[in-house]
Scaffold this motif. Structure first.
Motif, PDB file in Angstrom:
ATOM      1  N   PHE A   1     -18.304   8.578  10.232  1.00  0.00           N
ATOM      2  CA  PHE A   1     -16.959   8.602   9.672  1.00  0.00           C
ATOM      3  C   PHE A   1     -16.350   9.932  10.089  1.00  0.00           C
ATOM      4  CE2 PHE A   1     -13.610   7.605   6.812  1.00  0.00           C
ATOM      5  CZ  PHE A   1     -13.723   6.241   6.574  1.00  0.00           C
TER       6      PHE A   1
ATOM      7  N   ARG B   1       0.787  -1.214   0.000  1.00  0.00           N
ATOM      8  CA  ARG B   1       0.000   0.000   0.000  1.00  0.00           C
ATOM      9  C   ARG B   1       0.835   1.288   0.000  1.00  0.00           C
ATOM     10  NH1 ARG B   1      -5.565   1.816   2.547  1.00  0.00           N
ATOM     11  NH2 ARG B   1      -5.077   3.992   2.698  1.00  0.00           N
TER      12      ARG B   1
ATOM     13  N   GLN C   1     -10.872   6.874  13.248  1.00  0.00           N
ATOM     14  CA  GLN C   1     -11.444   7.097  11.920  1.00  0.00           C
ATOM     15  C   GLN C   1     -12.958   7.002  11.942  1.00  0.00           C
ATOM     16  OE1 GLN C   1     -12.185   3.941   9.335  1.00  0.00           O
ATOM     17  NE2 GLN C   1     -10.916   4.742   7.687  1.00  0.00           N
TER      18      GLN C   1
ATOM     19  N   GLU D   1     -18.319   3.401   6.081  1.00  0.00           N
ATOM     20  CA  GLU D   1     -18.932   4.283   5.085  1.00  0.00           C
ATOM     21  C   GLU D   1     -20.430   4.038   4.921  1.00  0.00           C
ATOM     22  OE1 GLU D   1     -15.891   2.885   4.617  1.00  0.00           O
ATOM     23  OE2 GLU D   1     -14.611   4.147   3.359  1.00  0.00           O
TER      24      GLU D   1
ATOM     25  N   TRP E   1     -13.557  10.502  -2.708  1.00  0.00           N
ATOM     26  CA  TRP E   1     -13.118  10.387  -1.306  1.00  0.00           C
ATOM     27  C   TRP E   1     -13.690   9.132  -0.657  1.00  0.00           C
ATOM     28  CZ3 TRP E   1     -15.972   9.896   3.091  1.00  0.00           C
ATOM     29  CH2 TRP E   1     -15.233   9.883   4.286  1.00  0.00           C
ATOM     30  N   ASN E   2     -14.952   8.844  -0.950  1.00  0.00           N
ATOM     31  CA  ASN E   2     -15.564   7.637  -0.401  1.00  0.00           C
ATOM     32  C   ASN E   2     -15.122   6.446  -1.254  1.00  0.00           C
ATOM     33  OD1 ASN E   2     -17.232   5.513   0.345  1.00  0.00           O
ATOM     34  ND2 ASN E   2     -18.934   6.878   0.846  1.00  0.00           N
ATOM     35  N   ASP E   3     -14.111   5.755  -0.742  1.00  0.00           N
ATOM     36  CA  ASP E   3     -13.506   4.627  -1.461  1.00  0.00           C
ATOM     37  C   ASP E   3     -14.489   3.534  -1.823  1.00  0.00           C
ATOM     38  OD1 ASP E   3     -10.803   5.156  -1.733  1.00  0.00           O
ATOM     39  OD2 ASP E   3     -10.378   4.620   0.352  1.00  0.00           O
TER      40      ASP E   3
ATOM     41  N   ARG F   1      -4.268  10.624  -1.755  1.00  0.00           N
ATOM     42  CA  ARG F   1      -5.203  11.581  -1.150  1.00  0.00           C
ATOM     43  C   ARG F   1      -4.988  11.678   0.354  1.00  0.00           C
ATOM     44  NH1 ARG F   1      -9.608   7.661  -0.999  1.00  0.00           N
ATOM     45  NH2 ARG F   1     -10.465   8.161  -3.030  1.00  0.00           N
ATOM     46  N   ASP F   2      -4.604  10.547   0.971  1.00  0.00           N
ATOM     47  CA  ASP F   2      -4.408  10.571   2.422  1.00  0.00           C
ATOM     48  C   ASP F   2      -3.261  11.498   2.791  1.00  0.00           C
ATOM     49  OD1 ASP F   2      -6.491   8.786   2.869  1.00  0.00           O
ATOM     50  OD2 ASP F   2      -5.201   7.049   2.603  1.00  0.00           O
TER      51      ASP F   2
HETATM   52  C1  GLC Z   1     -10.124   5.671   4.458  1.00  0.00           C
HETATM   53  C2  GLC Z   1      -9.104   5.992   3.386  1.00  0.00           C
HETATM   54  C3  GLC Z   1      -9.381   7.345   2.763  1.00  0.00           C
HETATM   55  C4  GLC Z   1     -10.827   7.435   2.305  1.00  0.00           C
HETATM   56  C5  GLC Z   1     -11.781   7.098   3.450  1.00  0.00           C
HETATM   57  C6  GLC Z   1     -13.213   7.064   3.017  1.00  0.00           C
HETATM   58  O1  GLC Z   1      -9.949   6.520   5.540  1.00  0.00           O
HETATM   59  O2  GLC Z   1      -7.793   5.970   3.909  1.00  0.00           O
HETATM   60  O3  GLC Z   1      -8.528   7.576   1.678  1.00  0.00           O
HETATM   61  O4  GLC Z   1     -11.070   8.717   1.810  1.00  0.00           O
HETATM   62  O5  GLC Z   1     -11.438   5.822   3.967  1.00  0.00           O
HETATM   63  O6  GLC Z   1     -13.507   6.025   2.162  1.00  0.00           O
END
Ligand code: GLC
Length: 813
Positions: free
Chosen positions: A652, A352, A700, A647, A501-503, A357-358
């Motif tokens: 979150f 990884r 998180q 999510e 952003w929402n993976d 983005r992180d």
């Molecule tokens: C995790 C990932 C981040 C993403 C988030 C929402 O925190 O590290 O990159 O934006 O999940 O899915």
């Protein structure tokens, strides 16, 4: 029940009960050499690459009671019997009379007492050295003299962390230990076949009378002995086996002798890695001198003193101050260093590396001490941009090889993430605002060129083939904007790519993303003000036009009546709409429509009101509601979680500060602060039974109210929440915001506050800020004085300031 308390004078959190619902950890060292230590003394350490150069065998999935990576036994000799004690509670697990685990800044100190034997163990990694030091003090508090032995133990991992678990042929055959003498001291080295490259070692500055390196012999009974009561500890000496294969450990038996009443003995043990025996000897001989250990320990303390001195706030909330002055900046330091590599939730075993983005968001936290590190990361991130402006989703910071992340695994989905590339614009602008270093924009960095290669993990990775010629960072930023400009869908909104952003929402192309639209809007705004500051007119108008065009598209296609929708799928169906059965409303679509400035006042107010009404809970704001309740491959990962988790309708936390920022922009200080308070981890100290995670760092996520475990926190430490919660608190609630030309002071506080005080170092100058709120408003600077001189507006221009400046701010109607 409380498990511990904050000691803000010492800048520590002190755990007082080892039986925590989950392990709590602290980070030591850095990615160069380091990892984390848990509150029972277990440690996961690695050097450089957690996947390919792991040192200790820390198995996350084992129960809390298990031995993990490292431990310590104390043995009391009673006639011809031995009593075995665990000063860390595990793995022996007798009740301790005193247990205190001090979570300090880059160190951990575990103090315990049992049978009137006091043990104090301080664990840290000296900066720029590849060695973990455990300083052990033992004090006999019995009236009679007691004979005491000290036996620290390490369990090694194979260097290749995945192979440790997947290969039971090669791994055991290649693990070997040797014993060598170093100035009459025993030094155990491990890694026979690797000895020309790297050698792990474990040794001590105190005479060792015997040792063991074979786990099964240490445990005894052919390995049917246990860590709770290892058979070899019932013998006067350890077996002195040098393991020639199998599960290698390192155990050192020290006889402290008979300690009289109140007598104390001290020793230090060293677990490290070097390239050669000579290097090991140099390091060890250096640290065998106690004064060198102390000097290095003090260096760490001064580093932190300096790091935390850049901003100090004094508000009416002790919990707020605790986070802002100590724990939040510390966590930002950790996320910047470890990204999402290694924690209790990220095992660091895959390929990884850093998430694009992180890391771009982690470095939004920047202070005058972290400048160099942030700059280094910005340049690395920039090097991950491809010619079309999109970027590699993840990359290994050591090899600079990028990967497409999870997007690799899906044939019918795009290979890029819709948002990744845009975050860099925010990071660079924030960097320049804090530092004034516009020169960074002129640095030339090549585009990422790649070819597919089989990797060590048997998956395809991309090999960086960039040549040396590059374009400037500024051109890269403009290039990022171009990528979004060139990749919009049927409604004029940016394409989602594999995800934004929402993976976990992975819709078929050509789905469109409202989040990316807003991030694009924010990035355009940042770019326009950067160009204005640089007095570069070219393209400024173009970006303003794109901004207005996107604003129109968004308001035309994404307004749902009471809130903004979140996605438009490939069949032109809305997600995040009142017409949906699941996930009718998403927090991010509301907060970011305000942050981008796309929502007009009326819609912004309605959207934020809907967040409050439909998404807020006493434990924080949920990401969406209601959660999906079965797997839907058309939608993706979000539907694999139960409703209320992560999510899928979970709280979150990363998204909560965005709502706080939006509320602050709108001037709702009361609500912004309420949102902050309801998630502040310091407050969770009173509800650990429910929350479970560390109260001294952000987690998180918290399970939402659709889940039976509502309130349970997870994924502490490595989360984008750290940087954003800090930004929300400091730059929006307190309103202390660096800008290109100076410091903006624009508080949006709870109306009940009488004001607050803050001291900040900014571009080499000190600012002593005193905000008064006699009218009990949330927002509105009525008067601002720099060194007693009134100015118009609320921008403190650097040119009006000296080395130390008194800033008096009066809020009011
Ligand atoms: C995790 C990932 C981040 C993403 C988030 C929402 O925190 O590290 O990159 O934006 O999940 O899915």
């Amino acid at each position: 029940m409380k498990y511990g308390y904050f000691d803000n004078n010492k800048k520590e959190y002190i755990i007082t009960n080892p039986k925590l619902p989950v392990k709590w950890i602290n980070y030591i060292g850095s990615l160069k050499f380091g990892g984390f230590v848990d509150h029972t003394g277990g440690a996961l350490l690695c050097k450089g690459d957690p996947a390919l150069n792991r040192i200790t065998n820390y198995i996350h999935q084992l129960p809390n009671s298990s031995f993990k990576g490292e431990t310590l036994y104390i043995r009391i000799k009673k006639e011809n019997n031995y009593i075995i004690i665990s000063p860390f509670y595990t793995p022996v697990m007798q009740e301790l009379d005193i247990y205190q685990c001090h979570i300090g800044l880059s160190y951990m100190k575990i103090v315990s007492e049992i049978f009137n034997i006091r043990t104090e163990v301080t664990i840290f990694i000296p900066e720029n050295h590849s060695v973990e030091i455990r300083n052990i003090k033992v004090i006999n508090k019995n009236r009679e003299a007691v004979e005491i032995d000290v036996i620290p133990v390490v369990e090694y991992s194979h260097f290749d962390a995945v192979k440790q678990f997947t290969n039971q042929d090669w791994v055991p055959q290649t693990m070997q230990s040797e014993m060598i003498k170093n100035q009459n001291k025993i030094l155990l080295q491990y890694a026979f076949m690797n000895r020309n490259m790297r050698i792990n070692y474990f040794t001590s500055n105190f005479p060792v009378s015997s040792f063991e390196t074979d786990r099964e012999i240490f445990l005894g009974k052919n390995g049917y002995g246990t860590w709770t009561k290892p058979c070899s500890l019932m013998e006067p000496e350890l077996g002195c086996t040098t393991a020639v294969r199998g599960n290698n450990i390192a155990a050192l038996l020290h006889h402290l002798g008979k300690l009289k009443e109140n007598e104390e003995r001290e020793l230090s043990v060293f677990l490290g890695q070097e390239k050669s025996i000579n290097d090991i000897k140099n390091t060890v001989n250096f640290f065998c001198k106690n004064e060198n250990i102390n000097t290095e320990y003090n260096k760490l303390s001064s580093f932190w003193k300096n790091y935390l001195s850049v901003l100090n706030v004094n508000t009416e909330s002790e919990e707020f101050n605790t986070m802002i002055n100590i724990h939040n900046p510390r966590q930002c330091f950790i996320t910047t260093n470890w990204s999402r590599y290694l924690s209790l939730y990220q095992t660091g075993t895959g390929a990884r590396g850093l998430g694009f983005r992180d890391t771009s968001q982690d470095i939004l936290y920047i202070n005058s001490v972290s400048i160099k590190k942030n700059k280094e990361l910005i340049l690395k991130l920039t090097g991950m941009q491809k010619e079309d402006g999109s970027v590699m989703h993840q990359f290994n910071p050591l090899t600079m090889v990028g990967s497409e992340g999870d997007a690799r695994e899906f044939k019918d989905r795009p290979k890029y993430y819709g948002d990744d590339h845009l975050w860099l614009i925010l990071a660079v602008c924030e960097y320049i605002k804090e530092t004034g270093d516009v020169e960074i924009l002129k640095t030339k960095i090549p585009f990422y060129k790649y070819k597919k290669q089989k990797s060590n993990y048997n998956t395809e990775t991309l090999q960086n083939e960039s040549n040396v010629y590059g374009v400037t960072v500024l051109t890269h930023l403009e290039n990022a904007l171009s990528f979004t400009i060139n990749n919009t869908g049927n409604n004029g909104l940016p394409l989602l790519g594999f995800a934004d952003w929402n993976d976990t929402v992975n819709l078929k192309p050509p789905a469109e993303s409202i989040f990316v639209a807003n991030l694009f809007g924010k990035a355009l705004k940042e770019m326009v003000s950067l160009l204005e500051f640089l007095k570069i007119d070219k393209n400024k108008e173009k970006y303003e036009k794109y901004y207005n065009k996107m604003k129109k598209c968004l308001n035309f296609s994404a307004w749902d009546g009471k809130w903004y929708i979140r996605y438009i799928d490939s069949n032109e169906q809305k997600m995040g709409s009142n017409t949906n059965k699941y996930s009718k409303i998403y927090a991010n679509a509301q907060s970011w429509s305000v942050i981008s400035g796309f929502a007009d006042r009326e819609r912004a107010e309605k959207a934020l009101e809907s967040v409050y009404k439909y998404l807020n809970t006493k434990n924080g704001i949920k990401l969406s509601v209601p959660g999906f309740n079965s797997y839907d491959p058309e939608i993706g990962g979000i539907t694999t979680y139960p409703p209320g988790a992560k999510e899928n309708g979970g709280i979150f936390l990363h998204s909560n500060p965005w709502v706080i920022i939006a509320e602050s922009i709108m001037g709702n200080g009361d609500r912004a602060y309420k949102y902050y308070e309801q998630i502040n981890p310091v407050k969770k100290n009173n509800v650990i039974e429910e929350y479970e995670c560390e109260p001294y760092c952000w987690a998180q996520n918290i399970l939402g109210d659709e889940h039976v475990k509502f309130g349970l926190g997870r994924n502490s430490w490595l989360t984008g929440t750290a940087a954003w919660a800090y930004i929300a608190a400091v730059k929006y609630i307190l309103g202390i915001r660096p800008s290109y030309r100076g410091l903006i002071i624009d508080p949006c506080i709870p109306s009940r506050w009488n004001g607050f005080k803050a001291e900040k170092f900014f571009r080499g100058k000190k600012f002593v800020i005193n905000v008064l709120n006699p009218d009990h408003v949330c927002k509105a600077v009525k008067e601002l004085k720099i060194n007693s001189k009134k100015i118009e507006g609320n921008l403190v221009l650097l040119e009006d300031c000296g080395d130390v400046n008194q800033i008096d701010v009066m809020l009011g109607k």
